[in-house]
Design a protein around this motif. Structure first.
Motif, short mmCIF file in Angstrom:
data_model
loop_
_atom_site.label_atom_id
_atom_site.label_comp_id
_atom_site.label_asym_id
_atom_site.label_seq_id
_atom_site.Cartn_x
_atom_site.Cartn_y
_atom_site.Cartn_z
N GLU A 234 0.83 -1.21 0.00
CA GLU A 234 0.00 0.00 0.00
C GLU A 234 0.86 1.26 0.00
O GLU A 234 0.60 2.21 -0.76
CB GLU A 234 -0.92 0.00 1.23
CG GLU A 234 -2.09 -0.95 1.13
CD GLU A 234 -2.92 -0.95 2.40
OE1 GLU A 234 -2.64 -0.12 3.29
OE2 GLU A 234 -3.83 -1.78 2.50
N ASN A 235 1.85 1.28 0.85
CA ASN A 235 2.72 2.46 0.93
C ASN A 235 3.54 2.65 -0.33
O ASN A 235 3.77 3.78 -0.77
CB ASN A 235 3.63 2.35 2.16
CG ASN A 235 2.91 2.69 3.45
OD1 ASN A 235 2.73 3.86 3.79
ND2 ASN A 235 2.46 1.67 4.18
N ARG A 238 1.27 4.13 -2.90
CA ARG A 238 1.04 5.57 -2.65
C ARG A 238 2.28 6.40 -3.01
O ARG A 238 2.14 7.55 -3.45
CB ARG A 238 0.67 5.79 -1.20
CG ARG A 238 -0.73 5.29 -0.84
CD ARG A 238 -1.18 5.80 0.52
NE ARG A 238 -2.54 5.36 0.82
CZ ARG A 238 -2.84 4.27 1.52
NH1 ARG A 238 -1.86 3.52 2.02
NH2 ARG A 238 -4.09 3.94 1.75
N ARG A 241 1.98 7.48 -6.59
CA ARG A 241 0.66 7.99 -6.95
C ARG A 241 0.71 9.11 -7.99
O ARG A 241 -0.33 9.43 -8.59
CB ARG A 241 -0.08 8.47 -5.71
CG ARG A 241 0.56 9.63 -5.00
CD ARG A 241 -0.17 9.96 -3.69
NE ARG A 241 0.47 11.03 -2.93
CZ ARG A 241 1.48 10.84 -2.11
NH1 ARG A 241 1.98 9.63 -1.93
NH2 ARG A 241 2.02 11.86 -1.45
N ARG A 263 -8.09 -5.32 -1.02
CA ARG A 263 -7.64 -4.03 -0.47
C ARG A 263 -6.60 -3.38 -1.38
O ARG A 263 -6.68 -2.18 -1.67
CB ARG A 263 -7.06 -4.26 0.92
CG ARG A 263 -6.62 -3.01 1.62
CD ARG A 263 -6.42 -3.25 3.09
NE ARG A 263 -5.88 -2.09 3.77
CZ ARG A 263 -5.88 -1.94 5.08
NH1 ARG A 263 -6.40 -2.87 5.85
NH2 ARG A 263 -5.37 -0.87 5.63
N LEU A 264 -5.63 -4.16 -1.83
CA LEU A 264 -4.60 -3.61 -2.71
C LEU A 264 -5.16 -3.25 -4.08
O LEU A 264 -4.81 -2.21 -4.65
CB LEU A 264 -3.45 -4.61 -2.86
CG LEU A 264 -2.57 -4.83 -1.64
CD1 LEU A 264 -1.50 -5.87 -1.93
CD2 LEU A 264 -1.91 -3.52 -1.20
N ASP A 266 -8.20 -2.38 -4.78
CA ASP A 266 -9.03 -1.18 -4.64
C ASP A 266 -8.16 0.07 -4.58
O ASP A 266 -8.46 1.08 -5.22
CB ASP A 266 -9.87 -1.31 -3.37
CG ASP A 266 -10.75 -0.09 -3.15
OD1 ASP A 266 -11.55 0.24 -4.04
OD2 ASP A 266 -10.62 0.55 -2.08
N LEU A 267 -7.05 0.00 -3.83
CA LEU A 267 -6.16 1.17 -3.73
C LEU A 267 -5.51 1.47 -5.07
O LEU A 267 -5.45 2.63 -5.49
CB LEU A 267 -5.08 0.91 -2.67
CG LEU A 267 -4.02 2.00 -2.52
CD1 LEU A 267 -4.66 3.33 -2.12
CD2 LEU A 267 -2.96 1.59 -1.51
N GLU A 270 -8.04 3.05 -7.32
CA GLU A 270 -8.31 4.43 -6.89
C GLU A 270 -7.22 5.38 -7.37
O GLU A 270 -7.51 6.48 -7.88
CB GLU A 270 -8.42 4.46 -5.37
CG GLU A 270 -8.66 5.86 -4.81
CD GLU A 270 -8.59 5.90 -3.30
OE1 GLU A 270 -8.78 7.00 -2.73
OE2 GLU A 270 -8.32 4.86 -2.67
N LEU A 271 -5.96 4.98 -7.22
CA LEU A 271 -4.85 5.84 -7.64
C LEU A 271 -4.82 6.01 -9.15
O LEU A 271 -4.54 7.11 -9.66
CB LEU A 271 -3.54 5.25 -7.14
CG LEU A 271 -3.37 5.18 -5.61
CD1 LEU A 271 -2.09 4.44 -5.25
CD2 LEU A 271 -3.35 6.58 -5.01
N ARG A 296 -16.08 -3.68 -1.71
CA ARG A 296 -15.37 -2.43 -2.02
C ARG A 296 -14.93 -2.38 -3.48
O ARG A 296 -14.90 -1.31 -4.10
CB ARG A 296 -14.19 -2.27 -1.07
CG ARG A 296 -12.91 -2.94 -1.43
CD ARG A 296 -11.92 -2.97 -0.33
NE ARG A 296 -12.12 -4.13 0.52
CZ ARG A 296 -11.42 -4.39 1.61
NH1 ARG A 296 -10.48 -3.56 1.99
NH2 ARG A 296 -11.64 -5.46 2.32
N ARG A 300 -15.97 0.33 -6.35
CA ARG A 300 -14.94 1.00 -7.15
C ARG A 300 -15.19 0.81 -8.65
O ARG A 300 -14.81 1.66 -9.47
CB ARG A 300 -13.57 0.44 -6.78
CG ARG A 300 -12.39 1.15 -7.43
CD ARG A 300 -12.25 2.56 -6.92
NE ARG A 300 -11.99 2.56 -5.48
CZ ARG A 300 -12.03 3.65 -4.73
NH1 ARG A 300 -12.34 4.82 -5.28
NH2 ARG A 300 -11.79 3.59 -3.43
#
Length: 398
Positions: A234-235, A238, A241, A263-264, A266-267, A270-271, A296, A300
């Protein structure tokens, strides 16, 4: 109680006495000693007895002199042995106090154990551990500095790294580990300490690398490994991004299991949507949903419309509906997609059905708000106001 050895000696003495008595009875010899003007005439048996007695007396005297001569050395050895026993006892006490949580006593006992040089390495490590637990870091480092000898250097460096990582001194821990690894060998515990240090420094690339290495060696609990891989990924996502190409390159470097994580995924989606790379976001969401059905990701999916045309997404979502006929989140997503495509009737039907099947307040709030917008666009202000009011009431409940 007489021992077996004592009985054997007693039997030998009896045998010698019998032999002497037997032989002496048949011996009629005489010994003449002449030393003018003296003359001594004794029997042979008496002469032999005198010689034996003289030998015993002389041997006893010489042995006594030898004992007296070696007495200082014996006293010194005795004192050294007593000192060694006392130091070893103190070292054992120090270890016991350390693991019992009596850290002050452990440090004191470790100091007492230093009276013997052989205990210096072990006692210093115990003292350092006790001082660390007392948060006396300066004293801990003094203890560690006393650890000498090549045989104890790996232990000193490992203990230093472990305690510094525990004290949030990540740089100090990594320095100690680097020094230790220069001697060769990659120990599991060293990698575990490095993982903690890299987490503290937020070096997520190294964290991800270490987690994978420890997983291969089965040195990390699976649940912890999954969580750490997720946080690191995740970090790292980001961090990229602002660069879609770098973000996609890193995404492709992840393992299939990591890319399938809702979770990954979706992130990442999103980015990419924020960077207007909706086609890549759409593929990521669809691939993840193929392996892990997740609410989720469904929510998305309605943001992944490419070029303003929602028809391909509606068709794909309707194909999912064959297997998930009463999935409220899927129905809500279909409602949003149809609303975007201005399919008013289908949008209303999907949203009302989603509202009916919703099993949580958050989804109900979203469904009411989306229906309110739908009725606004249809010019039905009363119905729109009704749904806005219902969403507010649901918010108060939440």
């Amino acid at each position: 109680m007489m021992t077996i050895r004592g009985l054997i000696w007693l039997a030998l003495l009896f045998a010698v006495a019998v032999i002497v008595a037997t032989v002496g009875g048949f011996n009629g010899g005489q010994i003449l000693l002449v030393m003018p003007p003296y003359r001594v005439d004794v029997s042979l048996n008496l002469f032999v007895v005198v010689l034996v007695v003289l030998f015993i007396v002389l041997y006893s005297v010489l042995r006594a002199l030898r004992v007296v001569w070696s007495m200082p050395g014996l006293i010194g050895a005795c004192r050294k042995h007593s000192k060694q026993n006392k130091a070893n006892s103190s070292l054992r006490d120090a270890i016991g106090h350390l693991y019992a949580g009596r850290f002050s006593k452990a440090e004191k006992a470790a100091r007492d154990a230093l009276i013997v040089d052989d205990n210096k390495g072990a006692a210093s490590l115990v003292g350092a551990s006790a001082a660390h637990q007392l948060h006396e870091y300066a004293r801990r480092d003094e203890w560690l500095a006393q650890v000498s000898g090549n045989d104890w250097q790996d232990a000193r460096l490992m203990a230093t790294a472990d305690m510094r990582a525990d004290g949030r001194d990540a740089d100090g821990a990594l320095i100690a580990l680097t020094e230790m690894q220069a001697t060769g060998g990659k120990r599991i515990h060293a990698q575990q300490i490095a993982l903690r240090a890299q987490q503290q420094l937020k070096n997520w690339g190294e964290v991800l690398k270490l987690v994978r290495m420890l997983e291969k060696r089965e040195a990390l609990h699976p649940a912890i490994a999954v969580r750490l891989r997720q946080v690191a990924a995740e970090n790292l996502l980001r961090d990229r991004r602002h660069n879609p190409d770098a973000l996609m390159e890193f995404w492709q470097s992840l393992s299939p299991t990591e890319r399938q994580s809702p979770r990954l995924a979706d992130l990442a989606a999103e980015l990419l949507i924020a960077l207007d790379r909706r086609a890549e976001a759409k593929k990521i969401v669809e691939d993840a949903l193929a392996h892990n059905w997740d609410a989720r990701l469904l929510r998305r999916y309605s943001d992944c419309i490419v070029g303003g045309d929602a028809f391909p997404l509606i068709q794909r979502a309707e194909s999912w509906q064959k297997e998930h006929t009463e999935d409220a989140d899927l129905l809500f997503t279909l409602g949003r997609l149809c609303l975007h495509q201005q399919l008013w009737g289908k949008a209303q039907a999907f949203l009302e059905q989603a509202l009916k099947l919703a099993d949580n307040e958050r989804l109900k709030i979203r469904a009411h708000l989306t229906l309110a917008r739908l009725f606004e666009q249809l010019g039905e202000a009363d119905k729109a106001a009704e749904h806005y009011r219902a969403s507010v009431l649901a918010m108060n409940v939440v």
